[in-house]
Design a protein around this motif. Structure first.
Motif, PDB file in Angstrom:
ATOM      1  N   ALA A 210      -3.458 -11.963 -26.717  1.00  0.00           N
ATOM      2  CA  ALA A 210      -3.181 -12.882 -25.612  1.00  0.00           C
ATOM      3  C   ALA A 210      -3.558 -12.250 -24.269  1.00  0.00           C
ATOM      4  N   ASP A 211      -3.119 -11.041 -24.063  1.00  0.00           N
ATOM      5  CA  ASP A 211      -3.281 -10.406 -22.746  1.00  0.00           C
ATOM      6  C   ASP A 211      -4.672  -9.817 -22.534  1.00  0.00           C
ATOM      7  N   ARG A 212      -5.221  -9.235 -23.562  1.00  0.00           N
ATOM      8  CA  ARG A 212      -6.478  -8.507 -23.367  1.00  0.00           C
ATOM      9  C   ARG A 212      -7.692  -9.282 -23.860  1.00  0.00           C
ATOM     10  N   ARG A 213      -7.485 -10.280 -24.738  1.00  0.00           N
ATOM     11  CA  ARG A 213      -8.644 -10.949 -25.332  1.00  0.00           C
ATOM     12  C   ARG A 213      -8.687 -12.446 -25.053  1.00  0.00           C
ATOM     13  N   GLY A 214      -7.724 -12.929 -24.286  1.00  0.00           N
ATOM     14  CA  GLY A 214      -7.793 -14.325 -23.849  1.00  0.00           C
ATOM     15  C   GLY A 214      -7.561 -15.372 -24.922  1.00  0.00           C
ATOM     16  N   PHE A 215      -6.850 -14.998 -25.980  1.00  0.00           N
ATOM     17  CA  PHE A 215      -6.541 -15.977 -27.020  1.00  0.00           C
ATOM     18  C   PHE A 215      -5.215 -16.644 -26.709  1.00  0.00           C
ATOM     19  N   ARG A 216      -5.112 -17.930 -27.072  1.00  0.00           N
ATOM     20  CA  ARG A 216      -3.887 -18.682 -26.784  1.00  0.00           C
ATOM     21  C   ARG A 216      -2.902 -18.501 -27.943  1.00  0.00           C
ATOM     22  N   PRO A 217      -1.727 -17.962 -27.657  1.00  0.00           N
ATOM     23  CA  PRO A 217      -0.748 -17.769 -28.736  1.00  0.00           C
ATOM     24  C   PRO A 217      -0.128 -19.103 -29.143  1.00  0.00           C
ATOM     25  N   MET A 218       0.000 -19.304 -30.429  1.00  0.00           N
ATOM     26  CA  MET A 218       0.534 -20.559 -30.945  1.00  0.00           C
ATOM     27  C   MET A 218       1.579 -20.259 -32.012  1.00  0.00           C
ATOM     28  N   GLU A 326     -23.975 -18.539 -31.851  1.00  0.00           N
ATOM     29  CA  GLU A 326     -22.675 -18.437 -31.189  1.00  0.00           C
ATOM     30  C   GLU A 326     -21.600 -18.004 -32.175  1.00  0.00           C
ATOM     31  N   SER A 327     -21.660 -18.537 -33.369  1.00  0.00           N
ATOM     32  CA  SER A 327     -20.652 -18.155 -34.361  1.00  0.00           C
ATOM     33  C   SER A 327     -20.769 -16.669 -34.698  1.00  0.00           C
ATOM     34  N   ARG A 328     -21.980 -16.161 -34.730  1.00  0.00           N
ATOM     35  CA  ARG A 328     -22.163 -14.728 -34.999  1.00  0.00           C
ATOM     36  C   ARG A 328     -21.623 -13.876 -33.841  1.00  0.00           C
ATOM     37  N   ARG A 329     -21.809 -14.365 -32.637  1.00  0.00           N
ATOM     38  CA  ARG A 329     -21.278 -13.603 -31.487  1.00  0.00           C
ATOM     39  C   ARG A 329     -19.759 -13.540 -31.553  1.00  0.00           C
ATOM     40  N   TRP A 330     -19.128 -14.667 -31.907  1.00  0.00           N
ATOM     41  CA  TRP A 330     -17.661 -14.665 -32.003  1.00  0.00           C
ATOM     42  C   TRP A 330     -17.170 -13.789 -33.140  1.00  0.00           C
ATOM     43  N   HIS A 331     -17.912 -13.787 -34.211  1.00  0.00           N
ATOM     44  CA  HIS A 331     -17.558 -12.924 -35.339  1.00  0.00           C
ATOM     45  C   HIS A 331     -17.473 -11.475 -34.856  1.00  0.00           C
ATOM     46  N   ALA A 332     -18.487 -11.065 -34.128  1.00  0.00           N
ATOM     47  CA  ALA A 332     -18.526  -9.685 -33.620  1.00  0.00           C
ATOM     48  C   ALA A 332     -17.386  -9.429 -32.643  1.00  0.00           C
ATOM     49  N   THR A 333     -17.116 -10.425 -31.805  1.00  0.00           N
ATOM     50  CA  THR A 333     -16.051 -10.255 -30.811  1.00  0.00           C
ATOM     51  C   THR A 333     -14.684 -10.124 -31.477  1.00  0.00           C
ATOM     52  N   MET A 334     -14.461 -10.952 -32.501  1.00  0.00           N
ATOM     53  CA  MET A 334     -13.174 -10.903 -33.193  1.00  0.00           C
ATOM     54  C   MET A 334     -12.998  -9.561 -33.901  1.00  0.00           C
ATOM     55  N   LEU A 335     -14.081  -9.080 -34.495  1.00  0.00           N
ATOM     56  CA  LEU A 335     -14.013  -7.780 -35.161  1.00  0.00           C
ATOM     57  C   LEU A 335     -13.789  -6.660 -34.152  1.00  0.00           C
ATOM     58  N   GLU A 336     -14.368  -6.820 -32.986  1.00  0.00           N
ATOM     59  CA  GLU A 336     -14.173  -5.822 -31.938  1.00  0.00           C
ATOM     60  C   GLU A 336     -12.688  -5.728 -31.587  1.00  0.00           C
ATOM     61  N   SER A 337     -12.011  -6.890 -31.537  1.00  0.00           N
ATOM     62  CA  SER A 337     -10.572  -6.890 -31.260  1.00  0.00           C
ATOM     63  C   SER A 337      -9.821  -6.086 -32.317  1.00  0.00           C
ATOM     64  N   VAL A 338     -10.185  -6.337 -33.568  1.00  0.00           N
ATOM     65  CA  VAL A 338      -9.518  -5.639 -34.668  1.00  0.00           C
ATOM     66  C   VAL A 338      -9.740  -4.131 -34.538  1.00  0.00           C
ATOM     67  N   GLU A 339     -10.965  -3.751 -34.246  1.00  0.00           N
ATOM     68  CA  GLU A 339     -11.265  -2.320 -34.139  1.00  0.00           C
ATOM     69  C   GLU A 339     -10.508  -1.692 -32.971  1.00  0.00           C
ATOM     70  N   MET A 340     -10.383  -2.437 -31.892  1.00  0.00           N
ATOM     71  CA  MET A 340      -9.623  -1.905 -30.749  1.00  0.00           C
ATOM     72  C   MET A 340      -8.170  -1.660 -31.151  1.00  0.00           C
ATOM     73  N   VAL A 341      -7.599  -2.604 -31.896  1.00  0.00           N
ATOM     74  CA  VAL A 341      -6.204  -2.458 -32.321  1.00  0.00           C
ATOM     75  C   VAL A 341      -6.062  -1.258 -33.260  1.00  0.00           C
ATOM     76  N   LEU A 342      -6.952  -1.176 -34.242  1.00  0.00           N
ATOM     77  CA  LEU A 342      -6.838  -0.085 -35.216  1.00  0.00           C
ATOM     78  C   LEU A 342      -7.079   1.280 -34.560  1.00  0.00           C
ATOM     79  N   GLN A 343      -8.023   1.313 -33.641  1.00  0.00           N
ATOM     80  CA  GLN A 343      -8.290   2.592 -32.970  1.00  0.00           C
ATOM     81  C   GLN A 343      -7.102   3.006 -32.114  1.00  0.00           C
ATOM     82  N   SER A 344      -6.474   2.023 -31.463  1.00  0.00           N
ATOM     83  CA  SER A 344      -5.317   2.372 -30.635  1.00  0.00           C
ATOM     84  C   SER A 344      -4.164   2.852 -31.503  1.00  0.00           C
ATOM     85  N   LEU A 345      -4.154   2.425 -32.768  1.00  0.00           N
ATOM     86  CA  LEU A 345      -3.104   2.889 -33.690  1.00  0.00           C
ATOM     87  C   LEU A 345      -3.555   4.137 -34.444  1.00  0.00           C
TER      88      LEU A 345
END
Length: 461
Positions: A210-218, A326-345
RNA sequence: GGAGAGGUGUCCGAGUGGUUGAAGGAGCUAGUCUCGAAAACUAGUAGCGGGCUUGUCCUGCUCGUGAGUUCGAAUCUCACCCUCUCCGCCA
């Protein structure tokens, strides 16, 4: 669901796609049913057109005559009845024909539809061919400073690792016995810091998105109607995997199902809607409890937190324009989020490009993320913790989720989904990687604020 | 759980058996007018499917869903789903 028109134009693409995925579909039957359905439809519609025309030409006259008939004196009736019979002959004949054709259609259409719903989305052209997970292709791996999974844990850390089962028991984080007592196999009780760690990981991941990647929490339903399961592509193929609440049997209006992922709730939100193209892409994230029967997994990963019936997952989805790039770009972006989370952990992981045989019915491209689990297998193994899929328009077509493009044309949107974090499974690498020789577990920095500042989990707490 | 009301196009809303895919209004788009805008006026404004002669073509379906009555259903009958209001219960 695939586009039946695309199938008619290029059946080979779908036949090859299913075969590459290792899914058997009776395409000859689909084609036969489709042809039959269309020929019935053509005949039926011709009759209906005649009916409509006759209705305009003679319908009013029939109505009037019928009115007159009621009021008419006995001797006048004969003439009216004769004219009525003449006028009604044609529509009655048509009606009989329509009834027959409708019966034929009712015979063919359900089978046609059921078969169509099982045809898988063909893999993207650049997905490597392969029979199963053994042929997945590693894309890259990442290790935190000071830990290299290619060397034994002991070489890395100077002591032999405990498995997460040993750790959670020693630290009082999970109580499997009582979980099983209450609910049966593959159930567990999170306890004390175990529960807090579980919640911390989820909250951290949700806030990050939500805060760093601009996704809307639901917050979305986890008990849904069958349409949601079919619409998102989990049914019919995955019917056995879902818990089914048979409300119908006890007099309720309809049955409901427990969702195995937040993806169902997130994607269901806009089912049967037309989204203005300016509001695309939709970027949603949710944290939800997930339920899986694990049918067919008997005897597999029976111990520990790896394969369980109930867990929580932070899931992200993107609904974007019908554009492959566009779908490929989002795929990469979503994976980037995951990698950021895992790296921070500070968790070692690798990315695998799944081969065609490892794809499900609904995805055309999938990348799995596996974290290193030192206690898994003999000397540690990578274990799947995340999965990132591109679905093309397959899911939105089923959900009837469309948008009007800038030319005013209706389009089915493209959908993607990706785990952000799933817990308690992620606790396995988290605990095993961050364990210390004295049996305590260090808490990675980003989680500490969610744990009241605790830096180390110890037996006494 | 009990009682009641209701589901019509993007929205509001009319329509209780006959050409109604649907009056009227709003919104939106375009045009006229204007230096420009507003106002006013004019016109347009659903989706899904089938066919071939692929066309400013023909045609079917859609008034919550499904079945039925009828020559003909948004309109009548039945079942179901959903929403709202009041009462009860309740995290």
């Amino acid at each position: 669901m695939i586009d039946i028109k695309a199938f008619r134009e290029n059946p080979e693409r779908f036949i090859r796609g299913a075969s590459d995925k290792g899914i058997t579909i009776d395409f000859a039957r689909l084609r036969a049913l489709d042809d039959e359905r269309r020929s019935i439809l053509t005949a039926l519609e011709a009759r209906r057109a005649s009916q409509n025309q006759l209705g305009k030409e003679t319908g009013l006259r029939i109505g009037k005559l019928k009115g007159q008939l009621k009021a008419a004196a006995a001797e006048a009736r004969g003439a009216i009845e004769v004219e009525l019979a003449a006028l009604e002959a044609a529509p009655l004949k048509l009606k009989a024909e329509v009834t027959v054709l409708e019966a034929e259609l009712a015979n063919v259409e359900p089978a046609w539809h059921a078969l169509l719903m099982t045809v898988p989305q063909p893999p993207a052209h650049d997905v490597p061919k392969g029979a199963g997970s053994e042929q997945n292709v590693e894309i890259r791996r990442w290790n935190p400073a000071g830990f290299d999974p290619s060397r034994p844990f002991k070489t890395n850390r100077g002591f032999a690792p405990k498995s997460h089962q040993e750790l959670v028991k020693a630290l009082g984080l999970v109580d499997f016995e009582r979980g099983v007592k209450m609910s049966g196999t593959r159930h567990y009780v999170l306890s004390g810091m175990g529960m807090r760690l579980h919640q911390a990981v989820l909250r951290y991941a949700l806030d990050f998105m939500a805060d760093r990647r601009g996704f809307r929490p639901m917050g979305v339903p986890v008990i849904v109607r069958e349409e949601c399961m079919v619409g998102t592509g989990f049914f019919p193929a995955g019917r056995e995997q879902a818990y089914h609440i048979e409300e119908l049997r006890r007099g309720g209006g309809h049955d409901i199902f427990l969702t195995g992922t937040g993806e169902v709730g997130l994607m269901g939100i806009h089912a049967n809607e037309v989204i203005p193209h300016e509001s695309l892409p939709l970027k949603y994230v949710t944290s939800s409890t997930c339920f899986r029967r694990e049918a067919g997994a008997a005897g597999k990963d029976t111990a520990g937190l790896y394969r369980i019936h109930q867990f929580d997952k932070v899931e992200q989805v993107v609904v974007c324009r019908a554009d492959d790039a566009e779908s490929r770009r989002w795929h990469a972006t979503m994976l980037e989020s995951v990698e950021m989370v895992l790296q921070s952990l500070e968790l070692p992981y690798r990315l695998l490009q799944c081969c065609t045989g490892d794809l499900g019915v609904k995805n055309e491209d999938m990348i799995d993320v596996e974290c290193w689990m030192p206690g898994r297998g003999e000397n540690g193994e990578y274990g799947e913790t995340h999965s990132a899929s591109r679905l093309g328009d397959f899911q939105c077509r089923r959900l009837n989720l469309r948008y009007k493009d800038e030319h005013g044309k209706m389009q089915f949107a493209y959908a993607l989904n990706n785990t952000v974090i799933a817990s308690p499974r992620i606790l396995i690498p988290l605990l095993e990687i961050h364990q210390n020789e004295d049996g305590s577990v260090s808490v990675p920095e980003p989680l500490r604020t969610h744990l009241g500042g605790v830096e180390k989990i110890e037996a006494s707490r």
